[in-house]
Design an enzyme around this catalytic site. Structure first.
Site, PDB file in Angstrom:
ATOM      1  N   ASP A  38      35.112  45.332  49.811  1.00 26.51           N
ATOM      2  CA  ASP A  38      34.968  44.145  48.960  1.00 26.51           C
ATOM      3  C   ASP A  38      35.082  44.577  47.507  1.00 26.51           C
ATOM      4  O   ASP A  38      34.469  45.577  47.109  1.00 26.51           O
ATOM      5  CB  ASP A  38      33.572  43.527  49.203  1.00 26.51           C
ATOM      6  CG  ASP A  38      33.562  42.010  49.091  1.00 26.51           C
ATOM      7  OD1 ASP A  38      34.446  41.460  48.411  1.00 26.51           O
ATOM      8  OD2 ASP A  38      32.665  41.379  49.673  1.00 26.51           O
ATOM      9  N   HIS A  76      40.538  41.286  41.215  1.00 21.58           N
ATOM     10  CA  HIS A  76      39.230  40.937  41.794  1.00 21.58           C
ATOM     11  C   HIS A  76      38.984  41.618  43.131  1.00 21.58           C
ATOM     12  O   HIS A  76      37.889  41.497  43.688  1.00 21.58           O
ATOM     13  CB  HIS A  76      39.121  39.419  41.940  1.00 21.58           C
ATOM     14  CG  HIS A  76      38.968  38.728  40.617  1.00 21.58           C
ATOM     15  ND1 HIS A  76      37.755  38.382  40.094  1.00 21.58           N
ATOM     16  CD2 HIS A  76      39.892  38.383  39.678  1.00 21.58           C
ATOM     17  CE1 HIS A  76      37.918  37.821  38.905  1.00 21.58           C
ATOM     18  NE2 HIS A  76      39.213  37.807  38.630  1.00 21.58           N
TER      19      HIS A  76
END
Ligand code: GDG
Length: 476
Positions: free
Chosen positions: A365, A157
């Protein structure tokens, strides 16, 4: 139909719609499991003086969750240590914050072995196993060592870092080698996948095959990009529902016809919150016409407050917003509303809808779901504008946002100015394209494409696995 077994570090049982407890990953996993019967397995979040090996099982909203408690030393070395003090900063390009302690590596190996010991007896031969995130990279290897031959996939992730960075990790080879025990390794973007391949080619003496698979360490894996999405229709409906109307109305009233810029982040150094505040300060100093006309609502919720880097960050952020407010505030106007409170999901949806501009400006991110939630929550007649960092995985899909370099205050301040004055036609046009993408590449599409790739890669049966796998060492 095969069962789907999802394993993640923390398990938060599916909450009723609108509950505050469900973060992006939890929402995605609940959605994945609702379709397939199966189990969600992981740590309960609770500590116990000594590991007991007790499994707690419950079924909530049609999803079976199985959790175990971890002992204090496990939590310190595995979770606060290797996961949050080593891998998280390193994979977000912060080697200045990365701590390399042997005890962390030992804890990481021990807990992954505990996960495998507890999980292996629950697995049936047809089950599809899907391991989530950086806490559990070695789990596939541990399960194979216990004789499991199931289809097994892993999804990361967070970003995969450039090879120059991962080389600073003692025993980086073992970490990457572990990934070759899965059939599929998923990333959010081509960029993260290519960074992984770069290591495989240059540092593991591996090869990229023409069908997309990669070989190294005598094994073959399919590395592939599967951009995660949100439940777009569900979130859009939530934003228009009566519960969200309450927070929407409260904000509209308190705006007093000013324009609102919005930041929503877990309080984390990767999210670029300090840099965003400095860019906002620059906007105030360069555009006197905007004083009293705009304000920034920055919602930053606490996570991982046991780790020093996060405590430092909270203090810095509060000092920074206090300084800017002190310099610019007037008796009836405050430029920054600095909020740490956790909001319920429906409340949050209403806040997104009331915002004129969203500032999603992480320094690095994996994806960033806030960008997608903001788009899904907008009123299509009068949509807000998304300012998005080029270093968020989401930028690869959301090119109609105003894409910025979050390291440049000038760049971000310019984008804020442009967003605040963007004509309604341009706002609608950009939003429509962004919303089409958010709806098409939603969380169901993410789940289905991963599961399909996993089944296919496993069935292709190309992998040659050695009968015995030696124990891995992580104490470097
Ligand atoms: C990791 C990766 C990747 C935030 N404040 C509140 C609240 N939130 C929710 C948001 C969103 C989630 O937290 C944050 O998700 P992000 O994707 O932005 O970031 P991470 O938590 O760092 O997630 C990231 C993600 O995994 C999925 O793969 O996108 O790159 O770092 O859903 O809405 N939720 C509620 N109240 C709050 O105050 N209810």
């Amino acid at each position: 139909m095969s069962r789907l077994i999802v394993i993640s570090n923390r398990v938060t049982p599916p909450a009723p719609e609108g509950a505050a407890s469900q973060g992006g990953l939890a929402m995605a996993i609940s959605a994945a499991l609702r379709e397939y019967s199966g189990i969600w397995f992981g740590w309960s979040g609770q500590s116990t003086p000594e590991f007991t090996g007790t499994l707690n099982t419950q079924t909530v909203n049609g999803v079976t969750v199985a959790t175990m408690d971890l002992e204090d030393q496990d939590i310190e070395e595995y979770y606060n240590g290797y996961a949050n003090r080593t891998l998280w900063p390193l994979f977000h390009y912060r080697i200045d914050l990365t701590q390399y302690e042997r005890s962390f590596g030992e804890g990481y190996a021990r807990v992954n072995a505990r996960f495998a010991d507890m999980l292996a007896p629950l697995i049936e031969p047809d089950d599809l196993i899907w391991v989530q995130d950086y806490h559990l990279i070695p789990l596939g290897r541990e399960l194979r060592a216990r004789g499991l031959k199931n289809a097994m996939g892993f999804f990361l992730h967070i970003p995969w870092p450039a090879r120059e960075l991962i080389l600073t990790l003692p025993r980086h080879r073992q970490l990457v080698e572990s990934l070759f025990h899965y059939d599929v390794v998923g990333f959010h973007t081509e960029e993260w996948k290519n960074a992984f391949l770069s290591y495989v080619l240059h540092d593991a003496n591996g090869m990229a095959l023409s069908d997309g698979r990669a070989t190294a360490f005598g094994r073959t894996v399919l590395p592939k990009a599967f951009p995660i999405g949100i439940d777009a229709q569900g979130f859009a409906a939530l934003a228009a529902a009566p519960e969200a109307q309450e927070s929407y109305k409260r904000i509209i009233e308190s705006k007093a016809r000013r324009k609102m810029l919005l930041g929503v982040d877990r309080l984390d150094y990767s999210k670029g919150i300090d840099e965003r505040l400095l860019a906002f300060e620059r906007l105030l100093s360069e555009s006197p016409d905007l004083l009293r006309e705009i304000f920034l609502l920055q919602i930053s919720t606490y996570t991982r407050s046991e780790v020093e880097a996060y405590q430092d960050m909270i203090a810095r952020l509060d000092a920074l917003s206090g300084r800017i407010n002190g310099a610019y505030a007037e008796m009836d106007w405050i430029p920054i509303r600095n909020v740490h409170r956790l909001h319920a999901r429906d409340e949050l949806a209403g806040i997104y809808r009331a915002a004129d501009v969203a500032l999603v400006t992480p320094l690095r991110d994996g994806m960033n779901l806030v960008a997608k939630e903001f788009i899904a929550a907008q009123d299509e007649a009068d949509p807000g504008v998304l300012v998005l960092s080029r270093f968020a995985g989401a930028a690869a899909q959301m090119g109609d946002a105003l894409i910025v370099n979050p390291f440049s205050q000038e760049d971000v301040a310019d984008a804020m100015r442009r967003a605040l004055s963007m004509p309604i036609e341009e706002r609608r046009k950009r939003w429509r394209t962004l919303m089409d993408g958010v709806e098409r590449d939603d969380v169901m599409a993410w789940r289905d494409s991963f599961v399909a790739a996993l089944k296919e890669a496993h069935a292709s049966g190309q992998k040659r696995r050695p009968a015995r796998i030696a124990a891995a060492r992580w104490d470097g």
